[in-house]
Design an enzyme around this catalytic site. Structure first.
Site, short mmCIF file in Angstrom:
data_model
loop_
_atom_site.label_atom_id
_atom_site.label_comp_id
_atom_site.label_asym_id
_atom_site.label_seq_id
_atom_site.Cartn_x
_atom_site.Cartn_y
_atom_site.Cartn_z
N LYS A 204 0.81 -1.21 0.00
CA LYS A 204 0.00 0.00 0.00
C LYS A 204 0.85 1.26 0.00
CE LYS A 204 -4.40 -1.94 1.16
NZ LYS A 204 -5.48 -2.19 2.12
N ARG A 241 -3.54 -9.95 4.90
CA ARG A 241 -3.83 -10.06 3.46
C ARG A 241 -2.62 -9.56 2.69
NH1 ARG A 241 -5.89 -6.88 -0.59
NH2 ARG A 241 -7.42 -7.80 -1.98
C1 7PM Z 1 -5.77 0.36 -4.18
C2 7PM Z 1 -6.00 0.42 -2.83
C3 7PM Z 1 -5.74 -0.83 -4.84
C4 7PM Z 1 -6.17 -0.72 -2.16
C5 7PM Z 1 -5.90 -1.97 -4.17
C6 7PM Z 1 -6.12 -1.91 -2.82
C7 7PM Z 1 -8.11 -4.68 1.43
C8 7PM Z 1 -9.10 -5.50 0.92
C9 7PM Z 1 -8.12 -4.47 -0.69
C10 7PM Z 1 -7.93 -4.60 2.84
C11 7PM Z 1 -9.70 -6.18 3.02
C12 7PM Z 1 -5.14 -4.05 -2.31
C13 7PM Z 1 -6.26 -3.12 -2.03
N1 7PM Z 1 -7.51 -4.06 0.40
N2 7PM Z 1 -9.88 -6.26 1.69
N3 7PM Z 1 -9.10 -5.36 -0.41
N4 7PM Z 1 -8.75 -5.37 3.57
N5 7PM Z 1 -10.48 -6.88 3.82
O1 7PM Z 1 -4.02 -3.70 -1.88
O2 7PM Z 1 -7.10 -3.86 3.38
O3 7PM Z 1 -5.32 -5.09 -2.93
S1 7PM Z 1 -7.78 -3.91 -2.28
#
Ligand code: 7PM
Length: 262
Positions: A204, A241
């Site tokens: 992130k 995750r």
């Molecule tokens: C931009 C920002 C692109 C964040 C992708 C993401 C989470 C999630 C995601 C989390 C849970 C990524 C995220 N992040 N589900 N889905 N918790 N529960 O890094 O922090 O894939 S998408």
């Protein structure tokens, strides 16, 4: 929890899988590397992204879940906010729901209650389209906790057993660096609720912000991702995750051995 993005525009892994079989191969590789859960997502929640629509989401995730269930007993999570996708995913063999909108869409509470599987509830301020424009809190930890408690109460009222709920503060979802750090420093507050905590920090933006280089691409954030995963684990997160399963499992096994609880 290993991330399996089945979107054509995934920012952080760039991995557009040409076929369900290739996505399943990636999932199996993560399972072999030590992932206990594979999180299959067909909606990009990246800042500024729109919604793909239910039919598109279904066509992305259901063939992958069906095939992964056929060939493996690894736990399958579906990353969705759509009731129709929740129902179809669980019918296809998914074991849990991961909703970044915490079952706030119309019909989502009922679909989750009917599905009868564990649910991860995540906090987000705003929507993916606008959430990073001007995140604001008076007390980020208190406000995120209050939101998650309200969602837990809503889930219980809808007939979801409280012991099937998982809490996620939603790192990066309507949070600036200061907000993300406060949530990480106080993750114990969420753990103290008595439900499992899920932390998603892998690749992130806070890693680039802390590393002092806004140019660090997602694929160059492994060191930061590992530091954050270890910190979340040390604070009591039960599910982390991640995109990079093998290095994360390696780091966790080292910590288990040092702590002598492997
Ligand atoms: C931009 C920002 C692109 C964040 C992708 C993401 C989470 C999630 C995601 C989390 C849970 C990524 C995220 N992040 N589900 N889905 N918790 N529960 O890094 O922090 O894939 S998408």
């Amino acid at each position: 929890m290993g991330v399996l993005n089945v979107t054509p525009d995934s920012f952080s892994d760039g991995g557009a899988y040409p076929t369900p079989q290739s996505a399943v191969a990636a999932a199996l590789a993560m399972a072999t590397a030590g992932a206990q859960i594979i999180d299959v997502g067909g909606e990009s929640t990246r800042p500024g992204s729109g919604s793909p629509g239910v039919a598109t989401e279904l066509s992305r995730v259901i063939p992958v879940i069906t095939e992964l269930r056929r060939v493996s007993s690894v736990l399958i999570s579906v990353d969705t906010s759509e009731p129709d996708v929740m129902r179809a995913a669980v019918a296809a063999g998914a074991d849990m729901l991961n909703d970044v909108r915490a079952l706030t869409r119309p019909g989502a509470l009922a679909a989750a209650a009917e599905a009868g599987v564990p649910v991860s509830l995540m906090h987000m301020q705003g929507t993916p389209e606008t959430m990073q424009q001007r995140p604001h809190y008076r007390d980020v930890v208190g406000e995120v906790l209050a939101f998650l408690r309200e969602r837990v109460a809503g889930c219980v009222a809808a007939g979801i057993p409280p012991d099937s709920l998982i809490l996620d503060p939603g790192f990066g979802f309507g949070k600036n660096l200061e907000h993300n750090l406060a949530l990480l420093r106080h993750l114990d507050v969420f753990v103290a609720e008595g439900l499992p905590v899920l932390a998603g920090l892998s690749r992130k933006g806070l890693i680039s912000q802390l590393a002092g280089d806004p140019q660090v691409p997602a694929s160059g954030r492994l060191g930061g991702s590992l530091a954050l995963a270890l910190q979340a684990r040390a604070s009591g997160a039960r599910i982390v995750r991640v995109h990079d399963v093998l290095p994360t499992v390696q780091a966790f096994r080292i910590m288990d051995a040092i702590e002598n609880n492997s």
